[in-house]
Structures are given as structure tokens and as C-alpha cells.
Design a protein around this motif. Structure first.
Motif, PDB file in Angstrom:
ATOM      1  N   LYS A 592       0.821  -1.218   0.000  1.00 56.23           N
ATOM      2  CA  LYS A 592       0.000   0.000   0.000  1.00 56.23           C
ATOM      3  C   LYS A 592       0.851   1.263   0.000  1.00 56.23           C
ATOM      4  O   LYS A 592       0.408   2.325  -0.440  1.00 56.23           O
ATOM      5  CB  LYS A 592      -0.924   0.024   1.219  1.00 56.23           C
ATOM      6  N   GLY A 593       2.062   1.155   0.567  1.00 59.76           N
ATOM      7  CA  GLY A 593       2.938   2.325   0.614  1.00 59.76           C
ATOM      8  C   GLY A 593       2.460   3.406   1.556  1.00 59.76           C
ATOM      9  O   GLY A 593       2.805   4.582   1.380  1.00 59.76           O
ATOM     10  N   GLY A 594       1.683   3.048   2.556  1.00 59.83           N
ATOM     11  CA  GLY A 594       1.160   4.029   3.505  1.00 59.83           C
ATOM     12  C   GLY A 594       2.023   4.167   4.752  1.00 59.83           C
ATOM     13  O   GLY A 594       3.259   4.049   4.692  1.00 59.83           O
ATOM     14  N   LEU A 595       1.368   4.435   5.887  1.00 63.30           N
ATOM     15  CA  LEU A 595       2.085   4.680   7.138  1.00 63.30           C
ATOM     16  C   LEU A 595       2.930   3.474   7.547  1.00 63.30           C
ATOM     17  O   LEU A 595       4.084   3.622   7.961  1.00 63.30           O
ATOM     18  CB  LEU A 595       1.078   5.018   8.250  1.00 63.30           C
ATOM     19  N   TYR A 596       2.364   2.270   7.429  1.00 64.12           N
ATOM     20  CA  TYR A 596       3.125   1.081   7.820  1.00 64.12           C
ATOM     21  C   TYR A 596       4.394   0.951   6.987  1.00 64.12           C
ATOM     22  O   TYR A 596       5.476   0.653   7.509  1.00 64.12           O
ATOM     23  CB  TYR A 596       2.258  -0.169   7.671  1.00 64.12           C
ATOM     24  N   ALA A 597       4.261   1.184   5.708  1.00 67.03           N
ATOM     25  CA  ALA A 597       5.430   1.087   4.832  1.00 67.03           C
ATOM     26  C   ALA A 597       6.485   2.108   5.230  1.00 67.03           C
ATOM     27  O   ALA A 597       7.690   1.826   5.198  1.00 67.03           O
ATOM     28  CB  ALA A 597       5.015   1.286   3.375  1.00 67.03           C
ATOM     29  N   ARG A 598       6.058   3.312   5.583  1.00 66.94           N
ATOM     30  CA  ARG A 598       7.016   4.338   5.999  1.00 66.94           C
ATOM     31  C   ARG A 598       7.691   3.948   7.304  1.00 66.94           C
ATOM     32  O   ARG A 598       8.891   4.155   7.494  1.00 66.94           O
ATOM     33  CB  ARG A 598       6.306   5.687   6.149  1.00 66.94           C
ATOM     34  N   LEU A 599       6.908   3.398   8.258  1.00 65.58           N
ATOM     35  CA  LEU A 599       7.495   2.949   9.527  1.00 65.58           C
ATOM     36  C   LEU A 599       8.513   1.841   9.280  1.00 65.58           C
ATOM     37  O   LEU A 599       9.591   1.819   9.881  1.00 65.58           O
ATOM     38  CB  LEU A 599       6.392   2.455  10.478  1.00 65.58           C
ATOM     39  N   TRP A 600       8.174   0.930   8.399  1.00 67.38           N
ATOM     40  CA  TRP A 600       9.089  -0.175   8.099  1.00 67.38           C
ATOM     41  C   TRP A 600      10.384   0.360   7.476  1.00 67.38           C
ATOM     42  O   TRP A 600      11.482  -0.073   7.817  1.00 67.38           O
ATOM     43  CB  TRP A 600       8.398  -1.160   7.165  1.00 67.38           C
ATOM     44  N   ALA A 601      10.235   1.330   6.585  1.00 67.74           N
ATOM     45  CA  ALA A 601      11.402   1.894   5.914  1.00 67.74           C
ATOM     46  C   ALA A 601      12.293   2.673   6.868  1.00 67.74           C
ATOM     47  O   ALA A 601      13.516   2.742   6.679  1.00 67.74           O
ATOM     48  CB  ALA A 601      10.940   2.807   4.770  1.00 67.74           C
ATOM     49  N   HIS A 602      11.682   3.266   7.914  1.00 62.80           N
ATOM     50  CA  HIS A 602      12.445   4.090   8.854  1.00 62.80           C
ATOM     51  C   HIS A 602      13.105   3.286   9.956  1.00 62.80           C
ATOM     52  O   HIS A 602      13.813   3.854  10.786  1.00 62.80           O
ATOM     53  CB  HIS A 602      11.533   5.144   9.492  1.00 62.80           C
ATOM     54  N   GLN A 603      12.852   1.996   9.986  1.00 60.25           N
ATOM     55  CA  GLN A 603      13.432   1.200  11.063  1.00 60.25           C
ATOM     56  C   GLN A 603      14.958   1.177  10.950  1.00 60.25           C
ATOM     57  O   GLN A 603      15.523   1.147   9.864  1.00 60.25           O
ATOM     58  CB  GLN A 603      12.897  -0.225  11.036  1.00 60.25           C
TER      59      GLN A 603
END
Length: 621
Positions: A592-603
Motif C-alpha cells: 500500500k505504501g502508507g504509514l506502515y510502509a514508511r514505519l518499516w522503511a524508517h526502522q
């Protein structure tokens, strides 16, 4: 005989205590429940002793008169009956004192405050989590201990000192009036001045005592807080800062002590001056009446003796009155904490929760910390359906409301709007104990009791056998390190004590004990809040399989900032600002590329960049 009186008052009643009233006298009266008959009996015997002591002076005055006009050889013959009665009264007074003292010392002195501590402690154990977030633990404990003693001493002084003095003085005036009405004048004059001194000093002492009780609680709370968080104090090298922090409370307390002692000294000086005036005026009036032939030698001796006795009693009354108002101040300070109404209570018709499937529903739930409708909503019209046996992960940035969802499911707080349902049962309509008995939880900040390892694990299921307890420890990978434990008293392995909050164990060891405790509990609903965060990678990998086995057949809600630990859950619920913004499995949410994706990318290293607990964030706000 002593043991029989000690058994009169049961210090640990079974009835469930309710918050006492906030009004001072109503609070005091409520505290005497179950002991009023014994307090009344002590008061009656105290009154009899006071009357006897005053009458004794009159009797001794008569004896002096007899000695001045009766031949020694005729004394027994003429006054045989009176002397026998006097002897009987003297012996009988011993019985009065014995019964009064046994009721006071054996029945009430220990049992009364212990009964109050028992009730206060159970009452505070029923308080909500919000109550303890606003209080020092040491401050609360101090109020429980000192308020119980202050209530007892307030009743003891009122029932003993005040009653004794009133009955004694009234009887004394009657005896003096029988000698000559003029003898009443010095005593009545002294009484007026003494009451005036009491009315000036005592209320001021009471106000200082109340401030002193609060300052004492604050001082104790700050000192206890430093000890409780000693690791943090040492880690930041703040021993000096904590000492200064405690010193400011000590200085505030000492200021109240100085104010109190100044008034006590002034009262002492005034009281002594009044006593000397009473002795001189009484002796002067008695001698004048004697020279006029209006009073005998016995009356002079009795009146002077009474004045001397009042000198001692007035000092006793002064200290007891000062002590009484100190206790009153302590009680008033304690009322503010002990009379707080319970924020989360069971309904009168609450039934035990019955969990057959483990379905959880949040239906249009809104919640904010503090009064309903005030402040920022932490949960905003949240609706969530967790199917029986489903394993979900709660994901989101700090302050999203993840921990609050768990707190509401456990009913640590009541929702402002909506319902939280377990198997169709509103959690606010079932008993709190039965609700939490059906939920197992492992948190990031694991707190152990300062007891043995065995006691800590059995906390999950107290009736479990040793074999079941050890099996849980083995599944949590705790058994091996437990075998190496010992404490300063020589206790080893499962009998070793872990220290306050488990301070003698490492973070990972504490976490494994906590996991073993929840495994032993084996509740149908499982909550994991950073359950493996304190474990190193090797240990985490070793018990991850055990956690998965534990989750089998259970409804699971897991919170983790390390998203890799919950990526395999059946469903991930992504929250932001108290709302659900995304949900689905790991792959779907990444796509989806939403909030979860951003959180995962920022880990970084498997953790989210923002790790503060959301409940702490909202409380700070």
C-alpha cells in the motif's frame, strides 16, 4: 486474661471496604465500625476512674478532719464503716483500672490501627491505575500507616483524656462546693483562663500539624522515590541532586516542626503560670476560710491537694491536646487520599466473565485521560473486531493509542463512549478480577515482587504444582539460570529472592520470569507489549517458538516497535492519533505504501525510530 481481651477485636475483617466519607467527623466515625462497643466501654470505665480520683480527695479531707478532732483510740470505733468503705473503694479502683487498661491496651491499642491498615490497604489496592500515576508509592504507604495510628490516638485521647478531665473536674467542683462555695472561685477562674489558653494555642497547633503531616508524607515520598529508582539515580550520577531534592522537603517539614515547637513552648509557659496562680489562690482562699472558722483543716488539705493535682493534670492535658490536634491534622491529611472515590468499580450486578471463544470487539470507542470530554482524545471512535483465536499486531508511532487500547481491554480505565466486548460481554458489566483472570500479559517494563522466584512465577496460578511451575520456567528458557541464583540469606534457585522490582536479575532474566508467569496462567486472551524487547537475539530466538506455542488457540494482541517480531501475525492494525488508519497482513501493508510502509522503511536495526510509550506521551500532553 490478656489473650482474651486481645481476641475481642478482629483486626482482619472479611467485608469489602468502601471509601470512607470525606467529612472529618464522619470519617472518624466510619473508622470505628466494629469497635464502637469497646470504645464506649473504655470511655465509661475512664469516667468512673475520673470520678473516683476526685472523690478520693474529699474522702482524704474527711480523714484529716477526723485526725484533728478524734482521739486515736476512738478512730476505728467511730469511723469503722466509713474507713471500710474507703478501703473497699481503693481496692475496687484497681479492678476499674485493670478492666479499662485491658480494653485500651489489649483490645484496642494494637487491633484498632491494624484493622484500619487492613481496610485502607485493601481499599487502595482497588484504586485505579490513574490513582497511582498521580501519587508517590511511598507517600501513599505513609498515609496508610500514619493515618491509622492518628485515628486510633484521636479516639483514645477523646475517650480517655477529655472524658477523664471533664468527669474529674465536675466531681472536684461538687466536692469543693460541699466544703465551701468560696473554694470554687479559684478553680473556676483558673478554668476560664485555661480554656482561653487552649482555644488560642490548640487550633493553631492543629493547622501546623496538618501542614506537618503533609510535609512528612512528601518528605517520605521523595526519599522512597529515590530508593525505588536507585539505578537511574546512579546511572546519571544524581545522588547529590536527589539529596538536595529530599532536603527541600526536609526543610519544609522542619519549618513546620519549628512553628509547632514555638507554640508548644508558649503554651508551656502560660500553663505553668496559670498552675502557680491556681495553687496560690486556692491555698489563700482555703486559709482565709480556715481563719474565719468556715472550713476545717481537712478542707484546706483537700483543696490544696486538688490544686497541686490539677497542676500535673493541666500539663498532661496540654500535651494531650497538642497531640490530639496533631493527630487531627494527620487524619485530615490522610482523608484527602483515603477518601478518594474509586474511579473504576464493579457494578452491583456484575457477573464473572465467561470466555468460551475469545472474541474481542471495540465498538465506536472514544477515550481521553482525565475527565470525560476534557483534553485530547487518545482513542477516537475506534471500532475493532478481533476474531476468536486471531493474532493481531498493533502498530503505529508513539502516541497513536496502542497501549491505551490494551489498558481499555483490561479495564484499567473506563471508556468515555462506546463498548469493549469479550465474547459479547461488556467488560464494564463483569467483575474486574474475573476479566483480568482471563487475560495474560507480558509488558516491556517487567516488574517482579520482592519475593522468591517460585512466588513470582506462581503469581500466574497460585494453585499450580511445583512441576507445573518448573515446566513453565523451562518453556520460557528460565529454568537454567534460576538454578544458579542465590541471595544473601542463603536461599537458592527457585527459593532465591529477586529483590525489589526484580533488581537482582538482568532485564532478560526478569522478562523470562514474567513470560513463565504468563505461560503458567494460560489465559485464553494474551497481550504482548514489547514482550521480548529486553532479550538478546539468541535468547529471543530460543523462546520465540515457546511464545508461538503459548499463542496457539488464544486470541493475541501484540504491540511491538520492532516490527519484525509481529510481521507474522494474522493481521496488523496500524493506528495513528487514536484511529485505525490501515489494516492487513505485512505484505499487503507494504504494498500500500502508507504509514506502515514508511514505519518499516524508517526502522534502524529492526526498531522504530520513536520508542516512547504512547501512554506516557499522552500523560505528558
Amino acid at each position: 486474661m490478656f489473650s482474651q481481651f486481645e481476641k475481642l477485636v478482629h483486626p482482619y475483617p472479611d467485608g469489602i471496604p468502601k471509601p470512607p466519607p470525606r467529612a472529618f467527623f464522619a470519617f472518624l466515625w466510619e473508622c470505628t465500625r466494629g469497635m464502637r462497643g469497646y470504645i464506649l466501654a473504655m470511655t465509661v470505665f475512664t469516667a468512673l476512674i475520673g470520678a473516683f480520683e476526685a472523690l478520693l480527695f474529699g474522702m482524704l479531707g474527711n480523714v484529716v478532719d477526723w485526725l484533728s478532732r478524734i482521739q486515736p483510740s476512738r478512730l476505728w470505733a467511730e469511723q469503722k464503716g466509713t474507713l471500710t468503705l474507703l478501703l473497699a473503694l481503693l481496692l475496687g479502683s484497681t479492678v476499674l483500672v485493670a478492666i479499662q487498661s485491658a480494653i485500651k491496651q489489649q483490645a484496642l491499642a494494637g487491633n484498632f490501627p491494624m484493622r484500619l491498615r487492613w481496610n485502607f490497604h485493601r481499599l487502595l489496592l482497588s484504586q485505579s491505575m490513574g490513582f497511582y500515576q498521580d501519587e508517590f508509592a511511598g507517600r501513599v504507604a505513609t498515609k496508610v500507616m500514619q493515618t491509622a495510628l492518628a485515628v486510633r490516638d484521636t479516639w483514645m485521647i477523646a475517650a480517655e483524656m477529655l472524658v477523664f478531665v471533664i468527669i474529674y473536674f465536675v466531681t472536684l467542683l461538687v466536692v469543693l462546693g460541699n466544703f465551701d462555695a468560696w473554694m470554687l472561685l479559684p478553680f473556676l477562674g483558673w478554668l476560664a483562663l485555661y480554656v482561653g489558653a487552649l482555644s488560642y494555642f490548640v487550633p493553631r497547633l492543629g493547622k501546623v500539624a496538618q501542614a506537618q503531616a503533609d510535609a512528612r508524607s512528601m518528605m517520605t515520598g521523595r526519599i522512597t522515590d529515590a530508593y525505588t529508582n536507585i539505578a537511574t539515580v546512579k546511572l546519571f550520577s544524581h545522588a547529590g541532586r536527589e539529596a538536595r531534592f529530599a532536603r527541600s522537603a526536609m526543610e519544609e517539614f522542619l519549618a513546620t516542626v519549628h512553628a509547632q515547637m514555638r507554640m508548644v513552648t508558649g503554651f508551656e509557659i502560660v500553663n505553668h503560670a496559670l498552675s502557680m496562680g491556681l495553687i496560690l489562690s486556692t491555698a489563700g482562699v482555703a486559709l482565709w476560710l480556715w481563719t474565719q472558722g468556715l472550713a476545717g483543716v481537712g478542707a484546706v488539705a483537700a483543696a490544696t491537694a486538688m490544686a497541686l493535682r490539677l497542676n500535673g493534670i493541666s500539663h498532661w492535658v496540654m500535651w494531650e491536646m497538642a497531640s490530639l490536634f496533631e493527630h487531627i491534622g494527620t487524619v485530615q491529611d490522610g482523608i484527602n487520599t483515603l477518601s478518594k472515590s474509586l474511579q473504576v468499580t464493579d457494578r452491583d450486578d456484575a457477573k464473572p466473565l465467561a470466555v468460551n471463544r475469545g472474541e474481542v470487539r471495540f465498538e465506536d470507542v472514544s477515550f481521553s485521560y482525565g475527565a470525560a470530554g476534557e483534553g485530547r482524545r487518545v482513542i477516537d471512535h475506534l471500532s475493532l473486531h478481533i476474531r476468536p483465536g486471531e493474532k493481531i499486531g498493533l502498530v503505529g508511532p508513539s502516541g497513536a493509542g496502542k497501549s491505551t487500547v490494551v489498558n481499555l481491554l483490561l479495564r484499567f480505565y473506563d471508556v468515555d463512549e462506546g463498548q469493549v466486548l469479550i465474547d459479547g460481554q461488556d467488560v464494564s458489566h463483569v467483575t474486574q478480577d474475573s476479566l483480568r483472570a482471563q487475560v495474560g500479559m507480558v509488558t516491556q517494563d517487567t516488574s517482579l515482587l520482592h519475593r522468591s522466584v517460585r512466588d513470582n512465577i506462581l503469581y500466574g496460578r497460585p494453585d499450580a504444582t511445583d512441576a507445573q511451575m518448573m515446566s513453565a520456567a523451562e518453556r520460557a528458557e528460565a529454568h537454567d539460570f534460576v538454578q544458579t541464583l542465590s541471595d544473601p540469606k542463603g536461599r537458592r534457585a527457585y527459593d532465591a529472592h529477586v529483590g525489589e522490582r526484580g533488581v537482582k536479575l538482568s532485564g532478560g532474566q526478569r522478562q523470562r520470569i514474567a513470560i513463565a508467569r504468563v505461560m503458567l496462567k494460560d489465559a485464553p486472551i494474551l497481550l504482548l507489549d514489547e514482550a521480548t524487547s529486553a532479550l538478546d537475539s539468541e535468547v529471543e530466538a530460543a523462546i520465540q517458538a515457546s511464545l508461538y506455542r503459548l499463542m496457539e488457540g488464544k486470541t493475541v494482541v501484540a504491540i511491538a516497535h520492532r516490527l519484525s517480531t509481529i510481521a507474522a501475525m494474522d493481521r496488523l492494525i496500524v493506528m495513528d492519533k487514536g484511529r485505525i488508519v490501515e489494516e492487513g497482513d505485512h505484505r499487503t501493508l507494504l504494498a500500500k505504501g502508507g504509514l506502515y510502509a514508511r514505519l518499516w522503511a524508517h526502522q534502524s536495526g529492526g526498531f522504530l525510530g520513536e520508542e516512547a510509550d504512547d501512554s506516557d506521551t499522552q500523560r505528558a500532553a
